[in-house]
Structure formats: C-alpha cells, structure tokens
Design an enzyme around this catalytic site. Structure first.
Site, PDB file in Angstrom:
ATOM      1  N   GLU A   1       0.947  -1.268  -0.079  1.00 10.50           N
ATOM      2  CA  GLU A   1      -0.129  -0.026   0.113  1.00 10.50           C
ATOM      3  C   GLU A   1       0.951   1.183  -0.076  1.00 10.50           C
ATOM      4  O   GLU A   1       1.647   1.567   0.964  1.00 10.50           O
ATOM      5  CB  GLU A   1      -0.808  -0.118   1.201  1.00 10.50           C
ATOM      6  CG  GLU A   1      -2.087   1.004   0.955  1.00 10.50           C
ATOM      7  CD  GLU A   1      -2.045   2.230   1.867  1.00 10.50           C
ATOM      8  OE1 GLU A   1      -1.871   3.323   1.465  1.00 10.50           O
ATOM      9  OE2 GLU A   1      -2.172   2.047   3.103  1.00 10.50           O
TER      10      GLU A   1
ATOM     11  N   CYS B   1      -1.881   8.560   3.668  1.00 11.54           N
ATOM     12  CA  CYS B   1      -1.642   8.201   2.127  1.00 11.54           C
ATOM     13  C   CYS B   1      -3.029   8.332   1.499  1.00 11.54           C
ATOM     14  O   CYS B   1      -3.388   8.857   0.304  1.00 11.54           O
ATOM     15  CB  CYS B   1      -1.119   6.885   2.224  1.00 11.54           C
ATOM     16  SG  CYS B   1      -2.234   5.729   2.853  1.00 11.54           S
TER      17      CYS B   1
END
Length: 490
Positions: A258, A292
């Site tokens: 990720e 993020c």
C-alpha cells in the site's frame, strides 16, 4: 484488568525475538523523539542484518506448530490481544501522541480502526474454508485447502503506526503464520514493540511474532530480500515500495503493497458547499495531512471556486494547533524536520509557480499552519507531489470531463472523493477516476475492516481488510485422492 507497562519510560530499549526481550548489547541506539517537544522519550536498539536473519529463522522454526493449533486457540489469542489493547486504551492514546504527534481525534480514530482489524482477524481461523471439487478422472476426489503461507515479513510506516502494523500482523497470525515486524524508526514503540507486548500478554507462543527495530536504510533490504518470508507486507512511499517489491520478488515472495497517493476532492457545481467544506477540512487536516489517503488536491468547479476558497480558508485558519496532548488540538506536529522542510519547499515552489497563500504557510517548530493555496494548477509542486502535510491546493475546473482528466493526471490511484447533489453525476465522475477507492459526498480518509482497502497504478499491489488480506497471507493447496485404480495410457 492487566497491568502492562506501556508508558514511554517503560523500558522499550530491546528487540523482541522468540518470546524474549533482547537487550541492546553492543548495538547502536535509536532515539525516539517527541515531535512536539523534540525531547527524547525512549531509545531502542538499531537492529542489524544478523538480527533480521535470526528473527526470520525463529519465525520459520515456530510457524508449523502454531499453524497446527485449532482455530479456537488462534482466535482466542487475537481476542485476548484485543482485550489488552482495550484495557490500556488511554495509555496507547498517550503513546501515539508523544511518539507520532497524534492528536486525540486521530489517536482515537486509529485505535478504533486497529480494534476493528483485530476483531476481523479473530474470525479468520474459522474462515479458512476449502472446497471439494468433482474430478474429470473416475474414482478421484479433489480437495482444495486454504493454508498459511508460512512466514510473513511486515515493514510498517510512522504515520498510523499501530493501525498499519496491526492490519498485517493480526491477520497473518490468525491465519497460522509467524511474523517478523520492522516498524518505522520514528515510531518503533506504537508500530512494533507495543504489538509484541499485547500479543505476549495474550499468550501468543514464543517466536510467532518477532520485532526488529532499526533504520530502514540499514536493514530494510535485509527484511524485504530475505529468503524465508513468503509474503512481504509494506506500507510507505511508492519509491521505497517499488524497491521492496523488487527485493521480495527476487525470492519469489509476494509483495503486498500500500503505497503513496495523490487523492482528489472533486466539488461539482451541484455540490452542497457546506458538506463539501466539512469533508475538505477533515480530509486535508486530520493528522496534519500525514495520511496516504488524505486530500492532496481540491478540484472545484469554477462556478463555486471563490466561495469554496473563502470558506476553506476561514475553517483552516480557525483550527487549534499545538501540543497533541491537549484535547482541543486539531493540528499537531509534523513527524520530523525532513518531512516539514519537504512540504514547505513544495509550498514555496508552488508560490513561485503562481499559487497564492491565502492562509498558513508558516510554522513554529514542527507545527505547520494549515495552508490553503489558491490559483493552483495540477502541475504545481504541492499538487503533483504527495505533499503529506496540512496543505490544500485548490484547482478550478470547467466541466466533468476536465475534472476526471485532472484527477487521473498522476501516477497514483489510491483514494478520492466527489461531491454532488446529483448522484448520477457523482457516480459518473467516480467511475471515471482511476483509483482503488472513492467516496461520494464524503472525503477520502475512510478505512473499514470489512471492506477491501488498496490502490491501483503506482499506489500499490493487493488489498488489505476483509477476505482480501486473508487471501494475501494464505495460499491454496490442491490434494487429490484416487480412490479406485486408475487406467493410465501406458
């Protein structure tokens, strides 16, 4: 209630291997600094490549016995670790504040998400179902089993350290794997050693979880490129993630990644402006934008642009900033000087390129003011880069097609949001944006334990949560049984 030692001064200066707390010995030390006060709150050992080797070897030697435990035993350990976390909720909130600069709102959100991950993980031992399939060969039975991969390596980041470590560690353990965890050097306690204490309290057998603290520049390649792990779970920047994937693939290990994001908040001409601003403030400024999945770019229809900038500016300027231990604080410190300087350079470059700072732009220590940039474009430094800070570049657009084009003008594809009272319009834009996740009439910071989480393009490989992470940390095994004599061709 258990009485785990979880205060910052509670003796964190150790590695955790094979159920033992390994003292630093002649290893170098890493100072763990409070991002707000810049005081050292703890030290941890700088683990070495030999420490990584030994941790993986221990994990490999213990994994089979753990996998052979009945599902209720593995589920019970996960539930007891969850209970230990819940019992020490306030202490962990304080740890997150002093180690990662997390405000109260962010810490509670992180703990709630980690709790949900652990609740999901406790169900995995009972969800590792196989299947029976008919055979094209007479007298043959086909059985497909779901089994643990063996050893899982985890490299976790500093921004949501507990949550982003736990979402890989708990499922891997629940599924019958052993784990070696390397937390970020900024947050080795909440991202690593804390998990060791929680699972130790829960009665996890020795060696099933091992934690090696250390600098990524020194042991990151050893973690990612080791021959023992079959899965390498990494959360972090795209640049480092690509390096991790390459090293893992050299040993035919599965990289579960990720990575970075450049998420848009699209506000159409049909949007409810108040709702769009509410989402914009939360999505840009939670944890100082150090997520993020936070908003990196605000794409606003030109008919609402000026009104949107004014409203966002007023809200941003009113956010309380300061010590994250103060319950009223919304904007705490950036994690360190390097991160602060990088994001402020993006702001300065964007101003040179024609953007206007309408609020913010200054800092005191590591506390950066919420910053709104008007007159921004997609090519400006604060927009085309993942700035990872409390910065909101606002970019105008003319129509839906341009909004989609601007949104997709990035190598990333992690999350995003679209605001419109016309749900068909919102869905059309959402469908056109190349991203793993997108949220209508909300903002991009969403993570639910029972829903797959991950990105496309340069934002990662694979998915976390729900059945997706269970599939990442397990594999299938086909067993056929020939019950009757088989006739072969020769």
């Amino acid at each position: 209630m258990s009485t785990l030692p979880l205060a910052p001064e509670s003796g964190w200066d150790a590695l955790y291997r094979d159920g033992e707390w390994i003292e630093p010995g002649d290893r170098e030390s890493i100072e763990v600094d409070n991002p707000y006060t810049r005081e050292t709150i703890a030290t941890v050992p700088a683990g070495t490549q030999e420490d990584v080797d030994r941790a993986y070897e221990v994990a490999a030697s213990c994994q089979e016995a753990w996998a052979n435990q009945p599902p209720q035993r593995r589920a019970s350990v996960c539930n007891r670790a969850l209970r230990a976390l819940t019992d020490h909720w306030d202490e962990v909130v304080e740890l997150l504040a002093v180690e990662s600069g997390s405000t109260s709102v962010k810490s509670v959100a992180e703990l709630q998400t980690a709790k949900g991950m652990m609740q999901q993980a406790a169900s995995y031992p009972f969800r590792m179902a196989g299947e029976h399939a008919d055979s094209i060969v007479p007298g043959k039975e086909n059985v497909v089993e779901r089994v643990p991969v063996g050893v899982v390596g985890v490299i976790s980041p500093w921004n949501f350290p507990l949550h982003l470590s736990m979402r890989a560690v708990a499922p891997a353990i629940a599924a019958g794997n052993a784990v070696v965890l390397k937390p970020a050097s900024n947050t080795p306690i909440t991202g690593g050693l804390l998990l060791a204490r929680l699972f130790e309290e829960a009665g996890l057998p020795d060696g099933v979880l091992n934690v090696v603290t250390g600098r990524g520049s020194e042991i990151g390649d050893a973690m990612a490129g080791h021959e023992i792990p079959r899965v390498l779970a990494f959360t972090g920047s795209t640049e480092i993630g690509q390096r991790v994937a390459k090293r893992a693939a050299e040993n035919t290990a599965l990289p579960a990644l990720e990575l970075g994001g450049n998420n848009v908040h699209v506000v159409t001409e049909n949007a409810d402006l108040d709702r769009a601003i509410d989402g914009a403030v939360f999505g840009s400024f939670l944890h100082q934008g150090q997520a993020c999945i936070s908003i990196n770019r605000h794409l606003v229809h030109e008919s609402l642009y000026d009104e949107y900038v004014d409203a966002l500016t007023d809200r941003a300027a009113s956010l309380p900033a300061g010590d994250p231990l103060d319950d009223d604080t919304v904007i705490g410190p950036i994690i360190d000087e390097n991160q602060r300087d990088t994001m402020l350079e993006f702001v300065a470059e964007s101003v040179d390129e024609g953007a206007t700072i309408v609020t913010g732009g200054e800092h005191e220590g590591l506390v950066v003011e919420p910053t709104v940039l008007a007159d921004a474009s997609n090519q400006m430094a604060a927009a085309c880069n993942e700035h990872f800070g409390p910065i909101a570049p606002v970019i105008p657009y003319a129509d839906d097609e341009e909004a989609i084009e601007l949104a997709n003008d990035t190598v990333h594809g992690l999350s995003g949001s679209v605001h419109s009272a016309d749900l068909s319009q919102a869905r059309r834009i959402a469908d056109g944006i190349e991203t793993g996740m997108i949220h209508v009439n909300d903002q991009p910071i969403n993570d639910e334990p029972h829903v797959p989480f991950g990105g496309v393009k340069d934002s990662g490989l694979g998915r976390y949560n729900a059945d997706s992470i269970l599939e990442e940390v397990t594999t299938t095994k086909w067993i056929s049984i020939q019950h009757e004599p088989r006739q072969y061709q020769f």
